[in-house]
Design an enzyme around this catalytic site. Structure first.
Site, PDB file in Angstrom:
ATOM      1  N   ARG A  13       0.795  -1.224   0.000  1.00 27.87           N
ATOM      2  CA  ARG A  13       0.000   0.000   0.000  1.00 27.87           C
ATOM      3  C   ARG A  13       0.835   1.286   0.000  1.00 27.87           C
ATOM      4  O   ARG A  13       1.806   1.419   0.717  1.00 27.87           O
ATOM      5  CB  ARG A  13      -0.962   0.000   1.180  1.00 27.87           C
ATOM      6  CG  ARG A  13      -0.342  -0.088   2.562  1.00 27.87           C
ATOM      7  CD  ARG A  13      -1.441  -0.306   3.603  1.00 27.87           C
ATOM      8  NE  ARG A  13      -0.992  -0.060   4.969  1.00 27.87           N
ATOM      9  CZ  ARG A  13      -0.500  -0.972   5.768  1.00 27.87           C
ATOM     10  NH1 ARG A  13      -0.365  -2.206   5.331  1.00 27.87           N
ATOM     11  NH2 ARG A  13      -0.141  -0.665   7.004  1.00 27.87           N
TER      12      ARG A  13
ATOM     13  N   ARG B  49       1.710  -4.086   3.530  1.00 26.06           N
ATOM     14  CA  ARG B  49       2.736  -3.272   4.165  1.00 26.06           C
ATOM     15  C   ARG B  49       3.108  -2.123   3.223  1.00 26.06           C
ATOM     16  O   ARG B  49       2.980  -2.251   2.004  1.00 26.06           O
ATOM     17  CB  ARG B  49       3.980  -4.121   4.470  1.00 26.06           C
ATOM     18  CG  ARG B  49       5.171  -3.301   4.958  1.00 26.06           C
ATOM     19  CD  ARG B  49       6.391  -4.153   5.255  1.00 26.06           C
ATOM     20  NE  ARG B  49       7.606  -3.352   5.273  1.00 26.06           N
ATOM     21  CZ  ARG B  49       8.824  -3.812   5.579  1.00 26.06           C
ATOM     22  NH1 ARG B  49       8.975  -5.079   5.903  1.00 26.06           N
ATOM     23  NH2 ARG B  49       9.869  -3.015   5.543  1.00 26.06           N
ATOM     24  N   HIS B  50       3.558  -1.012   3.800  1.00 25.73           N
ATOM     25  CA  HIS B  50       4.132   0.053   2.989  1.00 25.73           C
ATOM     26  C   HIS B  50       5.523  -0.389   2.555  1.00 25.73           C
ATOM     27  O   HIS B  50       6.480  -0.328   3.325  1.00 25.73           O
ATOM     28  CB  HIS B  50       4.244   1.351   3.790  1.00 25.73           C
ATOM     29  CG  HIS B  50       2.932   1.908   4.230  1.00 25.73           C
ATOM     30  ND1 HIS B  50       2.005   2.403   3.344  1.00 25.73           N
ATOM     31  CD2 HIS B  50       2.392   2.051   5.461  1.00 25.73           C
ATOM     32  CE1 HIS B  50       0.946   2.834   4.021  1.00 25.73           C
ATOM     33  NE2 HIS B  50       1.159   2.610   5.294  1.00 25.73           N
ATOM     34  N   VAL B  51       5.647  -0.861   1.319  1.00 29.12           N
ATOM     35  CA  VAL B  51       6.937  -1.327   0.830  1.00 29.12           C
ATOM     36  C   VAL B  51       6.937  -1.230  -0.685  1.00 29.12           C
ATOM     37  O   VAL B  51       5.916  -1.473  -1.344  1.00 29.12           O
ATOM     38  CB  VAL B  51       7.221  -2.778   1.293  1.00 29.12           C
ATOM     39  CG1 VAL B  51       6.227  -3.762   0.697  1.00 29.12           C
ATOM     40  CG2 VAL B  51       8.654  -3.187   0.982  1.00 29.12           C
TER      41      VAL B  51
ATOM     42  N   GLU C  94       2.379   6.670   8.483  1.00 27.37           N
ATOM     43  CA  GLU C  94       1.527   5.518   8.768  1.00 27.37           C
ATOM     44  C   GLU C  94       2.084   4.684   9.916  1.00 27.37           C
ATOM     45  O   GLU C  94       1.758   3.529  10.064  1.00 27.37           O
ATOM     46  CB  GLU C  94       1.419   4.642   7.516  1.00 27.37           C
ATOM     47  CG  GLU C  94       0.967   5.377   6.266  1.00 27.37           C
ATOM     48  CD  GLU C  94      -0.521   5.573   6.225  1.00 27.37           C
ATOM     49  OE1 GLU C  94      -1.201   5.037   7.116  1.00 27.37           O
ATOM     50  OE2 GLU C  94      -1.010   6.239   5.304  1.00 27.37           O
TER      51      GLU C  94
END
Length: 375
Positions: free
Chosen positions: A78, A136-138, A362
């Site tokens: 995300r 996950r933010h990745v 986040e």
């Protein structure tokens, strides 16, 4: 997503038999076809726009719907400030309802990884109990590079300037949790920085309002290569290629209901019923809690400068938006949005050396979402 764009079927789409299965079409009355494991009823909406000779045919031409084996590995890497907290809240509800394994991460501010970190994360994801949806933010991870099975990717993006403004004010003032939340989230931020006027930040070319920090969305799709963090054509084209080859759906936040509708049709084992949950008044109340507060609008001059600095971000955004609208038309969905203004004339910025962006917007997502869900 290969057949949607006329490319060969990706590995996850081949299934045990090596080919898709075929189900009857939905009836003219609109009755949907139920397709559960081992098949899933996405109907491959974009198959009808594939190149000639594509083995997948649309319902209108062959009288049947091609469906692919139910994907048991889905990754939602995300993008920050693109509605991800709303979607994660929905996923928590859906995972309980449908019994899939929602895998989250305690790391929220590290989007780019070393080679060893990539290998470790891919190993951890790949060994999760299936069916799983990992979020996950990745930045995009190439599983096949390390000998893993490439999962199905999904994501959502939004207008780049609006995303930047949302992040700018969220870092300073938070959201529904009130004034004290941002003090906890960014305790090291000096008062003069916290209350820095957005116009001054842009016009005076402060680092937060300049490249490379404004080059934010594209790396999520370009990947982990160092050049993915350099504003330029190389990263843009690689991001487009990955969207075409590895992402089942990249939606537009401005049309979130249509994004959820398509996710429900493409991945029913994960998203069946998501739209009704999203429209539920109780969920709406929770969704309103994620709205960033104290946002102000920059001057027209400042906005134009942002457009110029985010040229590549807008090229990518418009590309994704056009593909999303094409997909919607194939499903008979009309875009109830006003005609966009003419694209601004951009100058081509010089590629810059990059630094670690501030991705702490986040940082506490999982904890507060979990607290809400337990109420």
């Amino acid at each position: 997503m290969g057949p949607l764009w006329g490319a060969p079927l990706p590995a996850w789409a081949a299934g045990s038999a090596g080919s898709p299965c075929c189900l009857s079409c939905a009836s003219p009355s609109g009755t949907t076809v139920s397709a559960w494991p081992p098949c899933w009823s996405s109907a491959w909406a974009r198959s009808s726009i594939s190149s000639a000779g594509d083995p997948l045919a649309s319902c209108s031409t062959c009288g049947s719907i091609w469906v692919l084996p139910f994907p048991s590995q889905v990754v939602y890497n995300r993008v920050g400030k693109c509605g991800s907290r709303t979607v994660v809240l929905l996923l928590r509800i859906l995972s309980e309802k449908h019994g899939f394994n929602l895998v989250t991460s305690d790391i929220h501010n590290k989007t780019r990884l070393t080679k060893n970190e990539q290998m470790e994360l891919i190993k951890n994801i790949s060994t999760a109990e299936q069916p799983y949806l990992f979020t996950r933010h990745v930045h995009f991870l190439n599983f096949s590079r390390f000998g893993g099975d490439q999962p199905v990717y999904i994501n959502i993006i939004r207008d780049p300037v609006n995303r930047f403004l949302s992040n700018y004010f969220f870092r300073r003032f938070g959201d529904w949790r009130g004034e004290q939340n941002h003090m906890i989230r960014t305790p090291s931020m000096r008062q003069e920085e916290r209350y820095l006027d957005i116009n001054e930040c842009i016009l005076e070319n402060y680092p937060e309002c300049s490249n490379p920090r404004l080059f934010y969305i594209i790396p999520y799709f370009c990947g982990q290569h160092p050049r993915c963090r350099e504003p330029g054509e190389w990263a843009l084209e690689r991001a487009k290629l990955n969207v075409n080859e590895n992402f089942l759906l990249v939606g537009i936040l401005e049309e979130l209901e249509d994004v959820l509708l398509l996710l429900e049709r493409f991945l029913p084992h994960y998203f069946k019923g998501v739209l009704s949950i999203y429209k539920d008044p109780e969920h709406r109340k929770l969704g309103n809690m994620t709205v960033t507060v104290k946002k102000t609008v920059p001057s027209p001059e400042a906005v134009q400068i942002l457009y110029q600095r985010m040229r590549y971000e807008y090229e990518f955004y418009h590309y994704v938006k056009e593909q999303f609208h094409l997909l919607k038309r194939k499903f008979g969905l009309k875009s109830h949005v006003s005609k966009p203004p003419l694209r601004p004339q951009f100058f081509i910025p010089t590629p810059l050396e990059t630094e670690e962006p501030i991705d702490d917007e986040e940082q506490d997502d999982e904890k507060w979402l979990e607290d809400i869900y337990k109420r």
